[in-house]
Scaffold this active site. Structure first.
Site, PDB file in Angstrom:
ATOM      1  N   ASP A  87      37.321 116.727  46.753  1.00 47.03           N
ATOM      2  CA  ASP A  87      36.513 117.305  47.895  1.00 47.03           C
ATOM      3  C   ASP A  87      35.868 116.161  48.616  1.00 47.03           C
ATOM      4  O   ASP A  87      36.151 115.091  47.876  1.00 47.03           O
ATOM      5  CB  ASP A  87      35.024 118.030  47.332  1.00 47.03           C
ATOM      6  CG  ASP A  87      34.372 118.968  48.425  1.00 47.03           C
ATOM      7  OD1 ASP A  87      34.683 118.693  49.460  1.00 47.03           O
ATOM      8  OD2 ASP A  87      33.471 119.449  47.895  1.00 47.03           O
ATOM      9  N   ASP A 122      33.983 117.447  56.079  1.00 45.00           N
ATOM     10  CA  ASP A 122      33.382 118.231  57.248  1.00 45.00           C
ATOM     11  C   ASP A 122      31.928 118.319  57.116  1.00 45.00           C
ATOM     12  O   ASP A 122      31.626 117.578  56.321  1.00 45.00           O
ATOM     13  CB  ASP A 122      33.899 119.974  56.846  1.00 45.00           C
ATOM     14  CG  ASP A 122      33.671 120.207  55.347  1.00 45.00           C
ATOM     15  OD1 ASP A 122      33.768 119.183  54.479  1.00 45.00           O
ATOM     16  OD2 ASP A 122      33.381 121.389  55.030  1.00 45.00           O
ATOM     17  N   CYS A 274      30.962 137.504  22.996  1.00 44.92           N
ATOM     18  CA  CYS A 274      32.109 136.848  23.394  1.00 44.92           C
ATOM     19  C   CYS A 274      32.876 136.389  21.951  1.00 44.92           C
ATOM     20  O   CYS A 274      32.264 135.985  20.986  1.00 44.92           O
ATOM     21  CB  CYS A 274      31.838 135.542  24.285  1.00 44.92           C
ATOM     22  SG  CYS A 274      32.961 134.529  24.643  1.00 44.92           S
ATOM     23  N   CYS A 279      32.332 130.559  20.557  1.00 48.67           N
ATOM     24  CA  CYS A 279      31.310 131.712  20.385  1.00 48.67           C
ATOM     25  C   CYS A 279      31.635 132.218  18.780  1.00 48.67           C
ATOM     26  O   CYS A 279      31.000 132.602  18.105  1.00 48.67           O
ATOM     27  CB  CYS A 279      31.413 132.565  21.223  1.00 48.67           C
ATOM     28  SG  CYS A 279      30.600 132.111  22.570  1.00 48.67           S
TER      29      CYS A 279
END
Ligand code: ZN
Length: 539
Positions: A87, A122, A274, A279
């Site tokens: 980016d 941009d 999960c 987890c």
């Protein structure tokens, strides 16, 4: 061609993007790697989590590390041998308002460090801004985009053309059209982060569709800053192919635990919903007692797994032609997501045109929300625009579609056929049978085996929205076609009287003879008697 599509469902696609460092498959999530702070090192992102690509920030790299990434090459610098996207610093521009770098310097820098996918600098529109400012951001971004093709020196880097305009969808349209004229390989929709943080998924739908409908369809679309698994299916269904997520790390820092149905706080969890490797070996209590660094690392890992597994589920749903079912199931994660799905009504004809016609599986319909499904919209359009009844048909018999399909195999139809053949010796050519079906509306019998008119399951009792839709479709059909007589087999148990009333009213307006029989006891004999009196049969 750098992008090839291999599978589609709704506006979603499984596709392959070829870059100089390898081919990546969409839909794809780029984890954001902040070159200064790395809770999970880039090499591990690939080896442990299977990420083939990551995104980092050219502005931060340049500011903090100067020439070093250029000398080493970005892949060695990050120790990541997959695809690297950068980016440009637009996000920093949004936060700090001004940057100490020129657009052409960022272009040159991305070429020097040898990224695979690069983004022009941009000017992000942002969220709470005036229209005049939004317009400036669009125009300045377009100007810088045109400039890129005069100054870039390499042809092996894919360039991203960002689309701005924010919540002003007409500006998004303008931006998409102008950027689409330039030879970018990828487009990206800017400024959705605030929209998502505020749960304005309905606005997000408008923004994505404004972009999607106005860029060349063969270019992938990246949704900047979209990193929560609960909204991936919505964005993918609307044709977003790439996402990037800094959220996995930001949420981890803040003690937040992502799931495909929302966000939980570590402090509030008693169980982990999960089974990811992280987890599976801990409980929330264990994690709460870890050091801050360990805890953050744990949550970042889980959050990444949650993102990856949702993307995989979405891909499998695309393969099976079940993305709509997946999307609607996810939309119950939050009222504002369901609201966004309801908004798709506005775009249903565009989505229909770009959705595949046949699918590997039958369809499930649950509620009125499914009326915007491309298959339902397509049947309605085709019946209206392409269908004409058999030339000799004067009398229409409408039978409710039951759970048995197709219509000509149902016991209702077989009974009717027997009674009519008995009354007339053979089936009179002027009698035409159609089903009225939830949710498709009228299905002429000669089409009843056409996919998916028999390959669907619908939840009964029907909800009011579906009944109203079918009543209206049936009444419109009767009004459009030139039948002399309409006979309705009325099934109040499933349908109430909405279909009956709608058809009766249209027949009255058009001067069509209307008769209905309730579907009980000897209905088929009553229908045959009525018809033979009308036509002069043998009985
Ligand atoms: Zn987990």
């Amino acid at each position: 061609m750098s992008y090839e599509v291999r599978d589609r469902d709704l506006l979603a696609r499984i596709g392959r993007l070829h870059t100089k460092s390898g081919t990546i498959e969409t839909p794809l999530l780029f984890p954001v790697v902040n070159p200064t702070i790395q809770p999970i090192p880039p090499s591990e992102l690939r080896e442990k989590f299977g990420f083939e690509a990551l995104i980092t920030n050219a502005y931060i790299l340049r500011k903090r590390f100067g020439e070093q990434p250029a000398k080493m090459g970005i892949h060695d610098f990050l120790n990541f041998n997959g695809v690297v996207m950068t980016d440009s610093g637009a996000y920093q521009l949004l936060i700090y308002g001004e940057l100490d770098v020129k657009p052409e310097e960022i272009v040159a820098y991305q070429e020097q460090i040898n990224v695979d996918i690069a983004t022009i600098l941009d000017v992000p529109t942002g969220w709470n801004v005036k229209r005049s400012y939004a317009e400036e951001t669009v125009n300045e971004t377009i100007r810088r985009a045109k400039e890129l093709f005069k100054i870039k020196t390499r042809d092996d880097i894919l360039w991203v053309g960002p689309i701005q305009g924010g919540k002003f969808t007409d500006l998004v349209v303008k931006s998409a059209r102008e950027m689409g004229k330039l030879p970018f390989q990828i487009h990206a929709l800017g400024s959705p982060t605030k929209v998502m943080e505020n749960y304005r998924f309905d606005v997000l739908v408008d923004m994505i569709m404004a972009a999607k409908m106005n860029i060349p369809p063969d270019r992938p679309l990246h949704l900047f800053g979209a990193g929560h698994p609960m909204m991936f299916s919505l964005a993918v269904a609307l044709g977003c192919d790439f996402f990037d997520s800094a959220s996995y790390a930001l949420y981890a820092k803040d003690g937040r635990y992502m799931t495909e149905m929302g966000t939980a706080r570590l402090n509030e969890l008693e169980y982990f919903p999960c089974s990811c490797p992280a987890c599976s070996r801990s409980t929330p209590e264990d994690v709460r007692s870890m050091t801050k660094v360990e805890r953050e690392r744990f949550l970042a890992e889980h959050n990444l797994y949650a993102c990856i597994s949702e993307i995989k589920r979405i891909k499998q749903a695309i393969r099976e032609g079940r993305l709509w079912e997946h999307l609607t199931a996810r939309s119950y994660a939050h009222p504002s997501l369901l609201q966004a799905i309801k908004k798709l009504d506005k775009f249903k004809e565009f989505i229909e045109r770009h959705s595949p016609v046949s699918k590997p599986s039958g369809l499930f319909f649950y509620s009125g929300i499914d009326l915007v499904r491309p298959e339902v919209v397509r049947h309605c359009i085709r019946l209206r625009e392409r269908y004409t009844k058999p030339p000799k048909a004067e009398i229409l018999i409408l039978i409710p579609q039951t759970r048995v399909k197709p219509l000509h195999k149902t016991s209702e139809f077989k009974k009717l056929e027997k009674a009519i053949k008995k009354a007339f010796n053979s089936w009179p050519e002027n009698i035409h049978v159609c089903a009225y079906d939830a949710p498709f509306g009228v299905i002429p019998m000669e089409l009843d085996e056409t996919y998916p008119l028999s390959q669907h399951e619908t939840t009964f009792p029907l909800d009011a929205e579906i009944i109203t839709y079918v009543a209206q479709q049936s009444a419109d059909y009767v009004y459009r076609m030139d039948y002399r007589v309409v006979v309705l087999l009325h099934s109040p148990e499933d349908w109430g009287d909405a279909v009956l009333k709608a058809i009766e009213e249209r027949c009255r307006v058009k001067g069509i003879k209307f008769k209905y029989f309730e579907l009980k006891d000897d209905w088929e004999k009553m229908v045959a008697n009525f018809l033979s009196e009308l036509l002069g049969g043998k009985s």
